[in-house]
Structures are given as C-alpha cells and as structure tokens.
Scaffold this motif. Sequence first.
Motif, PDB file in Angstrom:
ATOM      1  N   UNK A  61      14.260   8.669   7.719  1.00 10.02           N
ATOM      2  CA  UNK A  61      13.062   8.223   8.432  1.00 10.02           C
ATOM      3  C   UNK A  61      11.924   7.924   7.456  1.00 10.02           C
ATOM      4  N   UNK A  62      11.755   8.770   6.469  1.00  9.09           N
ATOM      5  CA  UNK A  62      10.691   8.564   5.488  1.00  9.09           C
ATOM      6  C   UNK A  62      10.964   7.306   4.665  1.00  9.09           C
ATOM      7  N   UNK A  63      12.232   7.077   4.313  1.00  9.07           N
ATOM      8  CA  UNK A  63      12.578   5.874   3.551  1.00  9.07           C
ATOM      9  C   UNK A  63      12.243   4.607   4.338  1.00  9.07           C
ATOM     10  N   UNK A  64      12.330   4.677   5.665  1.00 12.81           N
ATOM     11  CA  UNK A  64      12.081   3.513   6.502  1.00 12.81           C
ATOM     12  C   UNK A  64      10.615   3.253   6.795  1.00 12.81           C
ATOM     13  N   UNK A  65       9.735   4.147   6.384  1.00 12.18           N
ATOM     14  CA  UNK A  65       8.308   3.974   6.651  1.00 12.18           C
ATOM     15  C   UNK A  65       7.673   3.018   5.644  1.00 12.18           C
ATOM     16  N   UNK A  66       6.672   2.308   6.119  1.00 14.41           N
ATOM     17  CA  UNK A  66       5.906   1.447   5.215  1.00 14.41           C
ATOM     18  C   UNK A  66       4.901   2.300   4.448  1.00 14.41           C
ATOM     19  N   UNK A  67       4.271   1.694   3.463  1.00 15.45           N
ATOM     20  CA  UNK A  67       3.281   2.419   2.650  1.00 15.45           C
ATOM     21  C   UNK A  67       2.114   2.900   3.514  1.00 15.45           C
ATOM     22  N   UNK A  68       1.671   2.064   4.435  1.00 14.58           N
ATOM     23  CA  UNK A  68       0.550   2.437   5.309  1.00 14.58           C
ATOM     24  C   UNK A  68       0.935   3.597   6.216  1.00 14.58           C
ATOM     25  N   UNK A  69       2.154   3.563   6.739  1.00 11.23           N
ATOM     26  CA  UNK A  69       2.613   4.651   7.611  1.00 11.23           C
ATOM     27  C   UNK A  69       2.727   5.960   6.833  1.00 11.23           C
TER      28      UNK A  69
END
Length: 91
Positions: A61-69
Amino acid sequence: MWFVVQFAGVDPLQAGNVVQLVLVLGLTLGWISTYIFRVSNKEMTYVQQLRDYEDKVLEKRIEGLTEAELVVLLEQVEEEKQQRLAKGKKV
C-alpha cells in the motif's frame, strides 16, 4: 530409573511399565508446557504468518502511494503521536 524402581521392590515387568509411564507423562507435560508458553507469548506459527502478511500488505500500500499522499500520511502520524503524548502527560 528401571533399576531404582526394581530396587524399591517392584517386579521387573511392572518396573518397565512404571518407567515407560513416567517418561511418556514427562515428555507430554514438557511439550504441553512449551505449547502454553508459545501461546502466551504469541510465538505461534499462525500469528507470525499473520504479522508477516499484514506487514507485506502495508508495504504494498505504501509503495502505491504518491509523494503527496505520503506527506499527508506522515503528517497524520505525527499528529497522532503528539495527541498520544499529550494524553500521556495529562494522566
């Protein structure tokens, strides 16, 4: 142990049975005690597999997050830490 039981006056066949019973009961109680210890400390295979699975899911899940998220998530974590620290000081 067999000789000790025989020396106590038990016939050889009964002495063998007594020794076997003591060994089986001793090993069984020993195994049960280690099992209870592992359960109480949550060191069982299932619990460890569940932890590993949850960790892998969170990593994905963390790998799939954008920088802003990620920035928003880190800010939320910091806010929760501050709230917990503030509650801890009030008590």
